[in-house]
Structure formats: structure tokens, C-alpha cells
Design an enzyme around this catalytic site. Sequence first.
Site, mmCIF file in Angstrom:
data_model
loop_
_atom_site.group_PDB
_atom_site.id
_atom_site.type_symbol
_atom_site.label_atom_id
_atom_site.label_comp_id
_atom_site.label_asym_id
_atom_site.label_seq_id
_atom_site.Cartn_x
_atom_site.Cartn_y
_atom_site.Cartn_z
ATOM 1 N N ASN A 33 58.777 -46.028 41.877
ATOM 2 C CA ASN A 33 60.172 -46.680 42.426
ATOM 3 C C ASN A 33 60.848 -45.950 43.264
ATOM 4 O OD1 ASN A 33 61.100 -44.938 39.836
ATOM 5 N ND2 ASN A 33 59.802 -46.393 38.793
ATOM 6 N N THR A 55 64.471 -51.648 38.805
ATOM 7 C CA THR A 55 63.204 -50.849 37.852
ATOM 8 C C THR A 55 63.807 -50.396 36.636
ATOM 9 O OG1 THR A 55 62.059 -48.812 38.061
ATOM 10 C CG2 THR A 55 63.935 -48.983 39.473
ATOM 11 N N SER A 56 63.084 -49.993 35.617
ATOM 12 C CA SER A 56 63.336 -49.591 34.312
ATOM 13 C C SER A 56 63.565 -48.098 34.529
ATOM 14 C CB SER A 56 62.281 -49.760 33.358
ATOM 15 O OG SER A 56 61.149 -49.263 33.498
ATOM 16 N N GLU A 57 63.134 -47.672 35.655
ATOM 17 C CA GLU A 57 63.373 -46.135 35.691
ATOM 18 C C GLU A 57 64.669 -45.808 36.483
ATOM 19 O OE1 GLU A 57 59.739 -43.238 35.266
ATOM 20 O OE2 GLU A 57 58.932 -44.977 36.074
ATOM 21 N N HIS A 75 59.806 -42.018 43.340
ATOM 22 C CA HIS A 75 58.938 -41.668 42.439
ATOM 23 C C HIS A 75 57.661 -42.370 42.121
ATOM 24 C CE1 HIS A 75 57.558 -40.830 38.190
ATOM 25 N NE2 HIS A 75 57.639 -42.163 37.948
ATOM 26 N N HIS A 100 53.016 -41.726 40.974
ATOM 27 C CA HIS A 100 52.349 -40.689 39.951
ATOM 28 C C HIS A 100 51.009 -40.428 40.658
ATOM 29 C CE1 HIS A 100 53.832 -43.982 37.124
ATOM 30 N NE2 HIS A 100 54.832 -43.109 37.197
ATOM 31 N N HIS A 132 53.764 -37.233 33.184
ATOM 32 C CA HIS A 132 54.095 -38.417 33.755
ATOM 33 C C HIS A 132 53.766 -38.561 35.192
ATOM 34 C CE1 HIS A 132 57.731 -41.383 34.043
ATOM 35 N NE2 HIS A 132 56.643 -41.652 35.000
HETATM 36 ZN ZN LIG Z 1 56.838 -43.326 36.272
#
Ligand SMILES: [Zn+2]
Length: 358
Positions: free
Chosen positions: A117, A161-163, A182, A184, A244
Site C-alpha cells: 500500500n 487500505t487496512s494498513e 509498503h 513485501h 511482515h
Molecule cells: Zn503488509
Amino acid sequence: MSRVISLRDLQEMVRTGQDVKNLPADAIITPSARDYLHELESNAPRTPAPVPTGAPKAAAPSNDKLTPPTKVLNSKSPKAELEAFFNSPYAHNLKEQICEMGRRLWQRAYVDGNGGNMAIRVGEDIAICTPTLVSKGSLKPEDMCLVDFQGNQLFGTKKRTSEILMHLQIMQKQPKAIATCHCHPPYSTGFAVAGIVPPTCMIPEYEVFASVAIAPYRTPGTPEMGQLVAELVDKHNTILMANHGVVTWSHNGIEEAYWRMEIIEAYCRTLLVTAQLGKIPNTFTPTQLNDLLKIKQSLGYVDPRYGMKECELCDNAEWRPGVACAVEPKAEAVVGYDADAEAAVKAITEQILAKLKT
Ligand SMILES: [Zn+2]
């Protein structure tokens, strides 16, 4: 200490009619400044670097997609003004930038499923961010959301976004952070899973553009997670999130926040290759590292090592299989050890000589 000359310094010298050919012999010239000098020599100076498009000073509708609006908006601004801004060419351009960075993240396999995100600050306490449950490879400008710094959604048809809280907490803690990214990426995330901060003093780009720390694991999307990350952003621009992923921030724009992902990921990948070669890596000398840190400081990037003593600069004690500090032990420590040893040798020699005489 030699002076660092940046692109901005050279442009200022040209603007004020100074001769850029007479730079101090020991000056450290940044790569972009060096390019500019070459362009000046070939009589084809480029136009000054554009104002970072992700750094709006104010927010109100504008017909120019690159010119920040004149009035600073915040979450309490009239709804009509916020809506007009959110639908302005300027905001649309920022949304397109996020979409482009999303495509790059996806193409490089830095995101999986709907992961990853991004957010861009667009006022005192408001930000444009990516939606939840959409692959970063297929983002569209109309998917974007406008949120306040509490994470409340103000505009946008898709849910934010949930983050988002982590992005907003970074922006609140670090006023310079206007863009956050952000994702991964596998190699950097591997380091985050192992809980290892990558060793330093090996690649110039990493020293100049990244400043890395690890935040402990907490459930993604919780205020506590964002808090632990935010505590590190005063001196670090790239945070490994334990078990994460990675989050980066920039004071220049979303593309620079994305570049930081490329830099940390390429670096972690290179480290693994280096480790597999079975040889202790060669590392920068403290002087070489100091020169890179000077460039870094001139670019306005944060780093906890500014002002450190040379022997503290490349402490890679945690890294295995082993990166040694290139700095010799302190001079006084060497003298102390030698003096003791010498005294012992002298005493033993005297005893032997005394025995021989008897
Ligand atoms: Zn993440």
C-alpha cells in the site's frame, strides 16, 4: 573536511553567475551534480530540476497538474473544497503516480495478492492512499481514497487500505515524510523474518539512500504496529517490519519512496550472493564511508550515524557469517596492551638474566 557539492549548489552558482569550473580540488561532487557539470561543458544545460510533485505546500483546485493549489487544506476544510481538490488535475497526477509505482511493485514481485500500500500527504492532516483488496498491478486513479490522519475515509468509492494507520503515523511522527510505500519484497522480508539489520559499508547506493532499522512484529493494521514503526522514522527512512515486509518514506515524493524499495531489495539480494561466496567481504574504510555520509546529509536524508566516531560507523557485530569492522582498535588501547606485554617480557628477561648470573 571536504565540502559536498550537490546539483542544487551548482544550479545556484550558475544562477548567481559564479564559475562552476573553479570548484575546490577536494570537493565531493554528487553524481547528479557531476552529470550537470558534463551537460554544462557540452553547452546543453538542462532545465532546473522540477519541484517534487509529491510535495504540495497547499491544496485547492488548480488546472495545472504539476502546480500545487494555493490554499492549504485539512480534514476540517469544507467538504466541497476537499472534493474539488480530490478531483483536480493536480490530485489526479498524484493518483497516477501511485498507480505507476504500484505497477512497478507488482512487476518486480515486491507484492503478493493484494499486499502492499502507498500514501501521499496532500494537506495538513489528509492523504491520498491506495484502496484495500486491489492488486498493486492493476490500480486505477479512480480507485484511490482520501483519508484524514485518523484513518477516516473522506472521499473515494473503494475502501481505503487496512494498513493506512501506519502510513499516517509515519507522516505524523516525521513531518518531512510526504510519501510512504509498503510492500513485501522477498529478500528484504527474509532479513525482517530473521530479525537481521543488513550489514553496512559495502555498496554506495545503500549507504546514501537507505537508513534501515527493524520494527518488532505486531498484527498488521493495528495502531500499535504503526506506533512501533513511527518510533524509528526520525533517523531511518526504510523500516524492516519483523515477520511482515518493508515500509519506506520520502521527503521528495512517492517515486523516491518506491526507489528505496529497489535499493533495500537489491542490497539484501547482493548480500546473500556475497555471503555464499565464502569469503569475508571487503568493506569501505571509515573515510570512504564518511564521504558517502556527507553526500547523504547534503541530500537531506536522515541517518543515525551523522557525527559518529569512525570506530562506531560500521558496527556489523550482529551480522553472520561475519562482516568485520575495518577500523583498527583505538590507538591508546594498542599502546596499553603493548606496554603491559613489554613490561612482562622485560621482567621475565631480567629474571632469566639474573639466574644466568648466579
Ligand atoms: Zn503488509
